[in-house]
Design an enzyme around this catalytic site. Sequence first.
Site, PDB file in Angstrom:
ATOM      1  CD  GLN A 181     -37.844 -28.902 -15.402  1.00 52.41           C
ATOM      2  OE1 GLN A 181     -37.111 -28.156 -16.036  1.00 52.41           O
ATOM      3  NE2 GLN A 181     -38.188 -28.666 -14.154  1.00 52.41           N
ATOM      4  CG  HIS A 219     -33.419 -30.301 -14.941  1.00 48.50           C
ATOM      5  ND1 HIS A 219     -33.268 -29.778 -13.678  1.00 48.50           N
ATOM      6  CD2 HIS A 219     -33.987 -29.302 -15.684  1.00 48.50           C
ATOM      7  CE1 HIS A 219     -33.734 -28.533 -13.653  1.00 48.50           C
ATOM      8  NE2 HIS A 219     -34.166 -28.215 -14.861  1.00 48.50           N
TER       9      HIS A 219
END
Lengths: 146, 146
Positions: A60, A7
Amino acid sequence: MLTRIDHIGIACHDLEKTVDFYTSTYGFEVFHTEVNEEQGVREAMLKINETSDGGASYLQLLEPIREDSTVAKWLAKNGEGVHHIAFGTADVDADAAAIKDKGVRVLYDEPRIGSMGSRITFLHPKDCHGVLTELVTSAAEPSADH
Amino acid sequence: MLTRIDHIGIACHDLEKTVDFYTSTYGFEVFHTEVNEEQGVREAMLKINETSDGGASYLQLLEPIREDSTVAKWLAKNGEGVHHIAFGTADVDADAAAIKDKGVRVLYDEPRIGSMGSRITFLHPKDCHGVLTELVTSAAEPSADH
């Protein structure tokens, strides 16, 4: 062995507004939301693609829930933007130990709990050419032995 | 439609030292190197994983070759770190137009040439919660119609 970009962690002041930007501008969808009290953040995970190691890559989005959280301090200094990047591995313990042996500071003695029940640790950005770098073993890691 | 994290662009002062860090610390391999005179950078692409849309995710390590390049100016202000993120699409023209219609500033009138013969454009970071965001259609995009 690090096998994917797990991420990109993006710090924001207002999680709902930022989620709205990413979903309405790009058509991304929220895959998961949670509060991580230990890290002092509320977060939304947007799955962007699946990866060749059986995992996935996410954005994220992170909003601090406490003024003393590391993300709050980072936001106060830098403003909104990319806070960290994360690589996925089947064995965060082994990779963190091997990287520590190469002289890179690992920020936790033992991995802690990250998004979606993952086990995570961080590498010191000053040892990584300015990039705060996270190592992640997801709860669903296909070949994880933890 | 944006279908993958194409790359994370990381600005550095010394490309060889930074490549050495990423290869020796993590075991990543250099997939491609080039000089982009228009962007004013030397770069190395490290392929991290393949993606479910038939593409791949890379780290893009960038060293400025001119003091007046945007990356040189960014480094002088911020130091080494994550400079931008890039999403892959089969049709950068269509996505850039759709995103512009939503009120996000697109930095180029027409896509320019990026890494490995890709066609790229950038979105203004102030319209993207602080994140300089690139859109990429790779030269080998499976379903590209350009």
